[in-house]
Design a protein around this motif. Structure first.
Motif, mmCIF file in Angstrom:
data_model
loop_
_atom_site.group_PDB
_atom_site.id
_atom_site.type_symbol
_atom_site.label_atom_id
_atom_site.label_comp_id
_atom_site.label_asym_id
_atom_site.label_seq_id
_atom_site.Cartn_x
_atom_site.Cartn_y
_atom_site.Cartn_z
ATOM 1 N N ASN A 17 0.833 -1.205 0.000
ATOM 2 C CA ASN A 17 0.000 0.000 0.000
ATOM 3 C C ASN A 17 0.866 1.252 0.000
ATOM 4 O OD1 ASN A 17 -2.306 -1.566 0.034
ATOM 5 N ND2 ASN A 17 -2.433 -1.556 2.255
ATOM 6 N N TYR A 18 1.913 1.237 0.794
ATOM 7 C CA TYR A 18 2.852 2.360 0.810
ATOM 8 C C TYR A 18 3.445 2.544 -0.578
ATOM 9 C CZ TYR A 18 7.009 5.117 1.560
ATOM 10 O OH TYR A 18 7.976 6.074 1.461
ATOM 11 N N ASP A 19 3.837 1.455 -1.216
ATOM 12 C CA ASP A 19 4.433 1.521 -2.551
ATOM 13 C C ASP A 19 3.471 2.152 -3.547
ATOM 14 O OD1 ASP A 19 6.628 0.263 -1.448
ATOM 15 O OD2 ASP A 19 6.209 -1.684 -2.375
ATOM 16 N N LEU A 20 2.199 1.804 -3.455
ATOM 17 C CA LEU A 20 1.197 2.355 -4.366
ATOM 18 C C LEU A 20 1.024 3.862 -4.133
ATOM 19 C CD1 LEU A 20 -0.946 2.007 -6.542
ATOM 20 C CD2 LEU A 20 -2.529 1.249 -4.759
ATOM 21 N N ILE A 21 0.962 4.270 -2.880
ATOM 22 C CA ILE A 21 0.840 5.689 -2.556
ATOM 23 C C ILE A 21 2.085 6.437 -3.019
ATOM 24 C CG2 ILE A 21 0.718 7.340 -0.641
ATOM 25 C CD1 ILE A 21 -1.009 5.138 0.795
ATOM 26 N N TRP A 22 3.262 5.869 -2.767
ATOM 27 C CA TRP A 22 4.523 6.488 -3.188
ATOM 28 C C TRP A 22 4.546 6.646 -4.703
ATOM 29 C CZ3 TRP A 22 8.367 5.065 -6.487
ATOM 30 C CH2 TRP A 22 9.534 5.827 -6.454
ATOM 31 N N PHE A 23 4.132 5.608 -5.421
ATOM 32 C CA PHE A 23 4.132 5.647 -6.880
ATOM 33 C C PHE A 23 3.243 6.777 -7.394
ATOM 34 C CE2 PHE A 23 2.180 4.321 -10.922
ATOM 35 C CZ PHE A 23 3.313 4.268 -11.711
ATOM 36 N N ALA A 24 2.033 6.900 -6.832
ATOM 37 C CA ALA A 24 1.123 7.966 -7.254
ATOM 38 C C ALA A 24 1.748 9.331 -7.010
ATOM 39 C CB ALA A 24 -0.218 7.844 -6.511
ATOM 40 N N GLN A 26 4.933 10.116 -6.750
ATOM 41 C CA GLN A 26 6.071 10.333 -7.639
ATOM 42 C C GLN A 26 5.625 10.669 -9.052
ATOM 43 O OE1 GLN A 26 9.480 10.488 -6.832
ATOM 44 N NE2 GLN A 26 8.462 10.676 -4.854
ATOM 45 N N CYS A 27 4.564 10.017 -9.519
ATOM 46 C CA CYS A 27 4.035 10.330 -10.857
ATOM 47 C C CYS A 27 3.529 11.759 -10.914
ATOM 48 C CB CYS A 27 2.913 9.362 -11.224
ATOM 49 S SG CYS A 27 3.461 7.701 -11.657
ATOM 50 N N LEU A 28 2.803 12.183 -9.891
ATOM 51 C CA LEU A 28 2.290 13.551 -9.852
ATOM 52 C C LEU A 28 3.431 14.559 -9.773
ATOM 53 C CD1 LEU A 28 -0.708 12.981 -7.445
ATOM 54 C CD2 LEU A 28 -0.851 13.560 -9.877
ATOM 55 N N SER A 29 4.409 14.262 -8.948
ATOM 56 C CA SER A 29 5.576 15.139 -8.815
ATOM 57 C C SER A 29 6.322 15.250 -10.148
ATOM 58 C CB SER A 29 6.499 14.602 -7.724
ATOM 59 O OG SER A 29 7.656 15.381 -7.608
ATOM 60 N N ASN A 30 6.469 14.128 -10.826
ATOM 61 C CA ASN A 30 7.166 14.127 -12.111
ATOM 62 C C ASN A 30 6.386 14.911 -13.165
ATOM 63 O OD1 ASN A 30 9.560 13.136 -13.520
ATOM 64 N ND2 ASN A 30 8.078 12.039 -14.795
ATOM 65 N N ALA A 31 5.062 14.789 -13.142
ATOM 66 C CA ALA A 31 4.242 15.539 -14.095
ATOM 67 C C ALA A 31 4.436 17.048 -13.899
ATOM 68 C CB ALA A 31 2.767 15.168 -13.943
ATOM 69 N N LEU A 32 4.505 17.475 -12.658
ATOM 70 C CA LEU A 32 4.757 18.899 -12.383
ATOM 71 C C LEU A 32 6.148 19.307 -12.851
ATOM 72 C CD1 LEU A 32 3.212 19.239 -8.820
ATOM 73 C CD2 LEU A 32 2.348 20.249 -10.943
ATOM 74 N N ARG A 33 7.124 18.475 -12.616
ATOM 75 C CA ARG A 33 8.501 18.768 -13.039
ATOM 76 C C ARG A 33 8.584 18.850 -14.557
ATOM 77 N NH1 ARG A 33 10.661 14.810 -10.657
ATOM 78 N NH2 ARG A 33 11.010 15.913 -8.719
ATOM 79 N N MET A 34 7.908 17.950 -15.247
ATOM 80 C CA MET A 34 7.939 17.958 -16.710
ATOM 81 C C MET A 34 7.318 19.231 -17.270
ATOM 82 S SD MET A 34 9.621 15.373 -17.736
ATOM 83 C CE MET A 34 10.585 15.477 -16.215
ATOM 84 N N GLY A 63 0.055 7.532 -15.292
ATOM 85 C CA GLY A 63 0.450 6.619 -14.220
ATOM 86 C C GLY A 63 -0.182 6.998 -12.891
ATOM 87 N N ALA A 64 -0.234 8.299 -12.616
ATOM 88 C CA ALA A 64 -0.851 8.766 -11.376
ATOM 89 C C ALA A 64 -2.335 8.428 -11.348
ATOM 90 C CB ALA A 64 -0.650 10.268 -11.229
ATOM 91 N N GLU A 65 -3.016 8.624 -12.478
ATOM 92 C CA GLU A 65 -4.446 8.308 -12.541
ATOM 93 C C GLU A 65 -4.698 6.822 -12.329
ATOM 94 O OE1 GLU A 65 -7.094 10.404 -12.525
ATOM 95 O OE2 GLU A 65 -5.516 11.893 -12.246
ATOM 96 N N GLY A 69 -6.765 5.367 -9.114
ATOM 97 C CA GLY A 69 -7.925 4.501 -9.303
ATOM 98 C C GLY A 69 -7.798 3.201 -8.541
ATOM 99 N N LEU A 70 -6.626 2.603 -8.608
ATOM 100 C CA LEU A 70 -6.391 1.357 -7.886
ATOM 101 C C LEU A 70 -6.473 1.589 -6.383
ATOM 102 C CD1 LEU A 70 -5.672 -1.637 -7.841
ATOM 103 C CD2 LEU A 70 -3.266 -0.997 -8.109
#
Length: 78
Positions: A17-24, A26-34, A63-65, A69-70
Motif C-alpha cells: 500500500n505504501y508503494d502504491l501511494i509512493w508511486f502515485a 512520484q508520478c504527480l511530482s514528475n508531471a509537475l517537473r515535466m 500513471g498517477a491516474e 484509481g487502484l
C-alpha cells in the motif's frame, strides 16, 4: 542471513500500500517537473525537447491516474 520483515510492522502500513501511494505521488511530482522542463524548452525555442517533456508529462499523469484509481478501489474494499 538477516531476517527481513515487512516495513508495515514499523509504520502500520503494508509495504504494497505504501508503494502504491509512493508511486502515485512520484508520478504527480514528475508531471509537475515535466511542465517546468517543457516550459523551459519552449522558452529556449526547442520544440522537439518541449514535445518530449510534454509526452513524459502525459505518461506520468496517466500513471498517477491509474494508481489513484487502484488505491480508491482498494480503500473502498476495506
Amino acid at each position: 542471513m538477516t531476517n527481513v520483515t515487512e516495513g508495515g510492522e514499523v509504520t502500520g502500513t503494508k509495504d504494497k500500500n505504501y508503494d502504491l501511494i509512493w508511486f502515485a505521488e512520484q508520478c504527480l511530482s514528475n508531471a509537475l517537473r515535466m511542465e517546468t522542463y517543457r516550459a523551459d524548452a519552449e522558452r529556449a525555442g526547442d520544440q522537439e525537447l518541449a514535445e518530449l517533456f510534454g509526452k513524459a508529462q502525459h505518461e506520468s499523469a496517466k500513471g498517477a491516474e491509474l494508481a489513484k484509481g487502484l488505491l480508491a478501489r482498494r480503500l473502498n474494499q476495506s
